[in-house]
Design a protein around this motif. Structure first.
Motif, PDB file in Angstrom:
ATOM      1  N   ALA A 113       0.829  -1.201   0.000  1.00 56.77           N
ATOM      2  CA  ALA A 113       0.000   0.000   0.000  1.00 56.77           C
ATOM      3  C   ALA A 113       0.866   1.254   0.000  1.00 56.77           C
ATOM      4  O   ALA A 113       0.586   2.214  -0.731  1.00 56.77           O
ATOM      5  CB  ALA A 113      -0.930  -0.004   1.207  1.00 56.77           C
ATOM      6  N   LEU A 124      -5.455   1.343  -5.322  1.00 59.38           N
ATOM      7  CA  LEU A 124      -5.847   1.427  -3.911  1.00 59.38           C
ATOM      8  C   LEU A 124      -7.353   1.539  -3.753  1.00 59.38           C
ATOM      9  O   LEU A 124      -7.922   1.037  -2.777  1.00 59.38           O
ATOM     10  CB  LEU A 124      -5.149   2.626  -3.261  1.00 59.38           C
ATOM     11  CG  LEU A 124      -3.628   2.457  -3.105  1.00 59.38           C
ATOM     12  CD1 LEU A 124      -2.956   3.808  -2.956  1.00 59.38           C
ATOM     13  CD2 LEU A 124      -3.305   1.565  -1.916  1.00 59.38           C
ATOM     14  N   TRP A 131      -9.130  -2.080  -4.299  1.00 60.80           N
ATOM     15  CA  TRP A 131      -8.216  -2.895  -3.504  1.00 60.80           C
ATOM     16  C   TRP A 131      -8.525  -4.383  -3.559  1.00 60.80           C
ATOM     17  O   TRP A 131      -7.634  -5.208  -3.328  1.00 60.80           O
ATOM     18  CB  TRP A 131      -8.218  -2.408  -2.056  1.00 60.80           C
ATOM     19  CG  TRP A 131      -9.571  -2.409  -1.402  1.00 60.80           C
ATOM     20  CD1 TRP A 131     -10.455  -1.381  -1.355  1.00 60.80           C
ATOM     21  CD2 TRP A 131     -10.195  -3.486  -0.695  1.00 60.80           C
ATOM     22  NE1 TRP A 131     -11.596  -1.733  -0.673  1.00 60.80           N
ATOM     23  CE2 TRP A 131     -11.465  -3.022  -0.256  1.00 60.80           C
ATOM     24  CE3 TRP A 131      -9.816  -4.789  -0.389  1.00 60.80           C
ATOM     25  CZ2 TRP A 131     -12.348  -3.825   0.462  1.00 60.80           C
ATOM     26  CZ3 TRP A 131     -10.682  -5.598   0.333  1.00 60.80           C
ATOM     27  CH2 TRP A 131     -11.932  -5.114   0.744  1.00 60.80           C
ATOM     28  N   TYR A 185     -10.129   1.342   6.431  1.00 57.03           N
ATOM     29  CA  TYR A 185      -9.376   1.666   5.216  1.00 57.03           C
ATOM     30  C   TYR A 185      -9.969   2.862   4.479  1.00 57.03           C
ATOM     31  O   TYR A 185      -9.235   3.678   3.901  1.00 57.03           O
ATOM     32  CB  TYR A 185      -9.374   0.440   4.305  1.00 57.03           C
ATOM     33  CG  TYR A 185      -8.614   0.595   3.008  1.00 57.03           C
ATOM     34  CD1 TYR A 185      -7.219   0.480   2.977  1.00 57.03           C
ATOM     35  CD2 TYR A 185      -9.280   0.823   1.807  1.00 57.03           C
ATOM     36  CE1 TYR A 185      -6.518   0.599   1.786  1.00 57.03           C
ATOM     37  CE2 TYR A 185      -8.588   0.939   0.615  1.00 57.03           C
ATOM     38  CZ  TYR A 185      -7.212   0.827   0.607  1.00 57.03           C
ATOM     39  OH  TYR A 185      -6.511   0.944  -0.578  1.00 57.03           O
ATOM     40  N   LEU A 200      -6.178  -6.520  -5.468  1.00 57.80           N
ATOM     41  CA  LEU A 200      -4.796  -6.660  -5.013  1.00 57.80           C
ATOM     42  C   LEU A 200      -4.524  -8.008  -4.363  1.00 57.80           C
ATOM     43  O   LEU A 200      -3.420  -8.245  -3.871  1.00 57.80           O
ATOM     44  CB  LEU A 200      -4.449  -5.522  -4.043  1.00 57.80           C
ATOM     45  CG  LEU A 200      -4.464  -4.113  -4.650  1.00 57.80           C
ATOM     46  CD1 LEU A 200      -4.207  -3.058  -3.577  1.00 57.80           C
ATOM     47  CD2 LEU A 200      -3.433  -3.984  -5.774  1.00 57.80           C
ATOM     48  N   ALA A 236      -4.587  -8.223   0.536  1.00 61.34           N
ATOM     49  CA  ALA A 236      -5.482  -7.075   0.694  1.00 61.34           C
ATOM     50  C   ALA A 236      -6.802  -7.491   1.329  1.00 61.34           C
ATOM     51  O   ALA A 236      -7.329  -6.805   2.220  1.00 61.34           O
ATOM     52  CB  ALA A 236      -5.730  -6.411  -0.654  1.00 61.34           C
TER      53      ALA A 236
END
Length: 256
Positions: free
Chosen positions: A189, A201, A204, A221, A207, A211
């Motif tokens: 991150a 991001l 997410w 988050y 990811l 994540a």
């Protein structure tokens, strides 16, 4: 007036509000070193709404003790910062036409006062808190940060309080060892933040498993997305309180 910085604070345990540790000392240092804002707009993990955003429009917001099982000393804390109804109305204006409820009695939860008490112990800077509308997609929260960015030119500090990594269910509190996936995702991150790869991001879930485990229910988050949205192009970015405890990231992000 110069542009105020934007901050994301990994807040961790509520006890950090009253304990003398590396994290609370770093927050106190920020409060001393940063230009003093006219007011603070706080986006905390601990106020969730659905169907509309809400802002605290009380003139004297109460201190909310929204937790259990901690020492009485933590429940005794009162953070009596003034509110700012005019700023609450300005937030609603900037987020229009999306609805924003002006909440007349909402106080400050521990995600807010838990970091503000070490930063600004005199509680003399007006604070308005903005809820997380969990009915919105993740990108909406990022775009909301962009829409709120003009506040930075009006002397208002936008401050997100949560944790990049936050998964209490994964922690064995009898043996709180740092979990490899938590450290990996925190590092990833940070790399994406420095690279300005906000799309990754925001999205997410793409990811991968680190994540998914780290962000979990996402309320800790989402405040980061407001901070990234409010960031200007090519502004300097730095990290502070940068470590991972078990499955909680204490990493802080400063923009500007």
């Amino acid at each position: 007036m110069s542009r105020t910085p934007v901050l994301f604070l990994g807040h961790g345990s509520p006890m950090n509000a009253i304990e003398d540790n590396a994290w609370s000392r770093d927050w106190a240092r920020l409060g001393r070193e940063l230009p003093r804002p006219r007011a603070i707009l706080m986006v905390s993990a601990h106020w969730e709404t659905r169907g509309a955003s809400a802002v605290s429009a009380a003139t004297a917001p109460e201190t909310i003790h929204d937790f259990g099982g901690f020492p009485q000393a933590l429940f005794d804390v009162q953070y009596r910062a003034p509110g700012d109804p005019a700023l609450a109305a300005r937030v609603a204006e900037l987020l229009s036409p999306d609805p924003v409820v002006q909440h007349p009695t909402r106080g400050l939860d521990h995600g807010a006062w838990g970091v503000l008490k070490p930063m600004y112990p005199e509680a003399d800077i007006p604070v308005v808190q903005l809820s997380l509308d969990r009915g919105r997609p993740d990108r909406w929260h990022y775009e909301a940060g962009r829409r709120l960015a003009p506040l930075r030119d009006e002397g208002v500090m936008i401050l997100g309080s949560g944790d990049i990594v936050h998964n209490l269910r994964a922690i064995d509190f009898r043996r709180p060892e740092t979990l490899p996936w938590a450290e990996r995702f925190n590092d990833r991150a940070k790399a994406l933040i420095l690279a300005g790869d906000h799309d990754a991001l925001i999205d997410w879930r793409g990811l991968g498993p680190d994540a998914e485990a780290s962000i979990n229910s996402a309320e800790h988050y989402l405040p980061l997305l407001y901070v990234l949205g409010a960031a200007g192009k090519d502004e300097p970015i730095s990290f502070f309180t940068d470590d991972v405890w078990a499955a909680i990231s204490m990493t802080g992000v400063k923009v500007g």
